[in-house]
Design an enzyme around this catalytic site. Structure first.
Site, mmCIF file in Angstrom:
data_model
loop_
_atom_site.group_PDB
_atom_site.id
_atom_site.type_symbol
_atom_site.label_atom_id
_atom_site.label_comp_id
_atom_site.label_asym_id
_atom_site.label_seq_id
_atom_site.Cartn_x
_atom_site.Cartn_y
_atom_site.Cartn_z
ATOM 1 N N GLU A 16 1.669 -6.397 -14.208
ATOM 2 C CA GLU A 16 1.369 -5.116 -13.542
ATOM 3 C C GLU A 16 1.486 -5.221 -12.029
ATOM 4 O O GLU A 16 1.798 -4.246 -11.354
ATOM 5 C CB GLU A 16 -0.022 -4.597 -13.972
ATOM 6 C CG GLU A 16 -1.234 -5.283 -13.348
ATOM 7 C CD GLU A 16 -1.553 -6.668 -13.928
ATOM 8 O OE1 GLU A 16 -0.789 -7.150 -14.789
ATOM 9 O OE2 GLU A 16 -2.562 -7.257 -13.493
ATOM 10 N N HIS B 12 0.244 -11.660 -14.330
ATOM 11 C CA HIS B 12 -0.011 -10.234 -14.067
ATOM 12 C C HIS B 12 1.294 -9.452 -13.934
ATOM 13 O O HIS B 12 1.722 -9.201 -12.802
ATOM 14 C CB HIS B 12 -0.754 -10.088 -12.737
ATOM 15 C CG HIS B 12 -2.141 -10.616 -12.726
ATOM 16 N ND1 HIS B 12 -3.235 -9.846 -13.040
ATOM 17 C CD2 HIS B 12 -2.622 -11.845 -12.443
ATOM 18 C CE1 HIS B 12 -4.337 -10.569 -12.932
ATOM 19 N NE2 HIS B 12 -3.986 -11.793 -12.573
ATOM 20 N N CYS C 71 -4.982 -12.358 -17.788
ATOM 21 C CA CYS C 71 -5.745 -13.279 -16.956
ATOM 22 C C CYS C 71 -7.230 -13.298 -17.340
ATOM 23 O O CYS C 71 -7.566 -13.854 -18.374
ATOM 24 C CB CYS C 71 -5.510 -12.914 -15.493
ATOM 25 S SG CYS C 71 -5.782 -14.279 -14.390
#
Ligand code: GLN
Length: 187
Positions: free
Chosen positions: A172, A170, A80
């Site tokens: 994560e 994302h 990002c």
């Protein structure tokens, strides 16, 4: 054991550390120039606010050491805002960025209403994974040396150029480790 530096000036860096540790890698945070001098096998540029991160990288004298290391072949994964930092060009933005990757990016590309959304889509070499987009950029254009890894709604959202891996989304935040595993395999 692979040792991964995680830029920890701002944004969503802790989740990256968790994913990498789950996969058996060692992580340490980059908060100042001294931290950068530790030996490392790779670097994570997390999501957050790219303009703030660029300012802090300059203020802390981290900008050029990080840029030189990436140009020298250090494996890097940008999510990002991290993708924005690596992009050679960003539409309608000044050129002050690490600018090591041959992609053109549109910032906050999904507008206000679609600012954040979730989907499941395929990444080349990985398969279907959950993807969370938060005021995300997407890639508009890539150079010949860039491998497109994922397209969602007609926009490029993951790509690789040799030692540089980027995603608009994302992994994560979805407790998804496969992209981090892909990154560790690049090392
Ligand atoms: N909108 C942010 C920027 O332009 C990126 C958002 C993110 O990293 N989640 O820097």
């Amino acid at each position: 054991m692979k040792k991964i530096a995680v830029l920890a000036l701002q944004g969503a860096f802790i989740e990256h550390e968790q994913r990498l540790q789950q996969l058996g890698a060692e992580t340490f945070e980059i908060r100042q120039l001294d931290d950068w001098n530790h030996p490392k096998d790779g670097l994570i540029l997390p999501g957050g606010e790219s303009t703030t991160m660029i300012k802090l990288l300059h203020d802390l004298n981290l900008f050029f050491p990080i840029r030189d290391a990436i140009l020298g072949g250090l494996p890097v994964y940008g999510t990002c805002a991290g993708l924005i930092l690596l992009a050679k060009e960003v539409e309608e933005e000044p050129a002050d960025r690490l600018a090591t990757m041959d992609v053109t990016v549109k910032r906050n590309a999904y507008g206000r209403q679609l600012g954040s959304f979730h989907t499941v889509a395929s990444v080349k070499g990985i398969g279907d994974i959950p993807m969370t987009f938060i005021r995300a950029p997407y890639i508009n254009k890539v150079g010949n040396n860039v491998d497109i890894l994922s397209i969602v709604n007609g926009h490029i959202v993951a790509a690789q150029q040799e030692n540089q891996l980027v995603t608009s989304f994302h992994p994560e935040l979805d407790s998804e480790v496969s992209v981090h595993q892909y990154f560790l395999d690049m090392i």
